[in-house]
Design an enzyme around this catalytic site. Structure first.
Site, mmCIF file in Angstrom:
data_model
loop_
_atom_site.group_PDB
_atom_site.id
_atom_site.type_symbol
_atom_site.label_atom_id
_atom_site.label_comp_id
_atom_site.label_asym_id
_atom_site.label_seq_id
_atom_site.Cartn_x
_atom_site.Cartn_y
_atom_site.Cartn_z
ATOM 1 C CB SER A 170 -0.913 0.025 1.225
ATOM 2 O OG SER A 170 -1.763 -1.088 1.261
HETATM 3 N N1 SAH Z 1 -1.123 -4.821 4.075
HETATM 4 C C1 SAH Z 1 -0.430 -5.042 2.820
HETATM 5 C C2 SAH Z 1 -1.304 -4.666 1.635
HETATM 6 C C3 SAH Z 1 -1.318 -5.770 0.641
HETATM 7 S S1 SAH Z 1 -2.497 -5.672 -0.679
HETATM 8 C C4 SAH Z 1 0.919 -4.353 2.803
HETATM 9 O O1 SAH Z 1 1.246 -3.632 3.743
HETATM 10 O O2 SAH Z 1 1.683 -4.573 1.879
HETATM 11 C C5 SAH Z 1 -3.811 -6.664 -0.052
HETATM 12 C C6 SAH Z 1 -3.488 -8.115 0.263
HETATM 13 O O3 SAH Z 1 -4.699 -8.719 0.707
HETATM 14 C C7 SAH Z 1 -3.000 -8.964 -0.903
HETATM 15 O O4 SAH Z 1 -1.789 -9.577 -0.566
HETATM 16 C C8 SAH Z 1 -4.125 -10.000 -1.099
HETATM 17 O O5 SAH Z 1 -3.653 -11.279 -1.536
HETATM 18 C C9 SAH Z 1 -4.701 -10.074 0.307
HETATM 19 N N2 SAH Z 1 -6.072 -10.569 0.409
HETATM 20 C C10 SAH Z 1 -7.125 -10.331 -0.397
HETATM 21 N N3 SAH Z 1 -8.230 -10.972 0.046
HETATM 22 C C11 SAH Z 1 -7.864 -11.632 1.184
HETATM 23 C C12 SAH Z 1 -8.542 -12.486 2.110
HETATM 24 N N4 SAH Z 1 -9.826 -12.835 1.944
HETATM 25 N N5 SAH Z 1 -7.843 -12.971 3.151
HETATM 26 C C13 SAH Z 1 -6.540 -12.667 3.343
HETATM 27 N N6 SAH Z 1 -5.839 -11.875 2.495
HETATM 28 C C14 SAH Z 1 -6.492 -11.371 1.432
#
Ligand code: SAH
Length: 218
Positions: free
Chosen positions: A67
């Site tokens: 993010s």
């Molecule tokens: N918090 C992260 C943001 C990653 S983007 C950071 O600091 O980098 C969002 C992430 O959510 C992705 O890796 C995606 O695979 C995950 N995601 C999406 N749906 C999800 C779910 N139902 N359960 C767990 N993770 C999920």
């Protein structure tokens, strides 16, 4: 390859990033300090070394992103993190947000649904400095009933609706910060579970997250 050196140049770029994030409206000094302390370039491939401290999201593989620092700071500020807060994070991704929360003194339980991203974090040496983060491979829609209830829940993917099981796993008085919306743009919401059982809903700014998906991906 991940970079391993944190140089004066990187530290200087982080100070500038903090000023950018501050100028966009983040006021929580503890959150800003966490952004200043954590070497974001460690969370990205060394190909991103030149740009790692721009206030932008970047690809981390599997179609997912780390993010934008402003977004990480925004969600962290809304969570009003206190030392020893037990926080559930949905969407570990790069683990950057998880380390920001851990730096604020929280006990972090973070879930990732993509096996490849979950596995990447197992060999990420910097994360060894954060024993208060526990990593789980699973579907965030289910939460972690074994470890519930949580003081706070943070969702870092776009949720079409507020997941009911995650509301259940919130303590009374607890808060959830979640970007809600089925399209390209979501509204940041904060849900507080009031002692009388009522859910207080607050709506904040617009953001654009990758979608929260159901089920695990091996
Ligand atoms: N918090 C992260 C943001 C990653 S983007 C950071 O600091 O980098 C969002 C992430 O959510 C992705 O890796 C995606 O695979 C995950 N995601 C999406 N749906 C999800 C779910 N139902 N359960 C767990 N993770 C999920």
């Amino acid at each position: 390859m991940r970079p391993v050196e944190d140089t004066y140049r990187h530290k200087g770029l982080r100070k500038k990033l903090v000023e950018t994030v501050r100028s966009k409206g983040i006021t929580d000094e503890k959150v800003l300090q966490a952004i200043e302390n954590i070497p974001r370039h460690f969370f990205l491939d060394s190909a991103f070394d030149e740009v790692a401290y721009e206030d932008r999201a970047f690809p981390i593989g599997e179609g997912q992103t780390i993010s934008q620092p402003y977004t990480v700071a925004y969600q962290s500020q809304l969570l009003e993190v206190k030392p020893f807060d037990k926080i559930l994070e949905i969407g570990t991704g790069s683990a950057y947000q998880a380390t920001v929360l851990a730096s604020l003194g929280a006990q972090v339980y973070t879930i990732e649904r993509q096996r490849a991203l979950f596995d990447q974090n197992k060999t990420f040496a910097y994360l060894k400095r954060f024993p208060s983060i526990k990593f789980f491979f699973g579907d965030g829609y289910e939460g972690l009933p074994t470890y519930a209830p949580f003081d706070k829940v943070i969702i870092t993917a776009a949720a079409p609706d507020i997941p009911p099981k995650l509301i259940e796993q919130l303590k009374t008085g607890g808060m959830m910060v979640i970007p809600v919306g089925a399209g390209e743009v979501q509204l940041m919401m904060r849900i507080t579970k009031l002692p009388n059982g009522v859910m207080k809903e607050e709506v904040f700014d617009k953001f654009s997250f990758v979608p929260m998906k159901e089920g695990k991906k091996n």
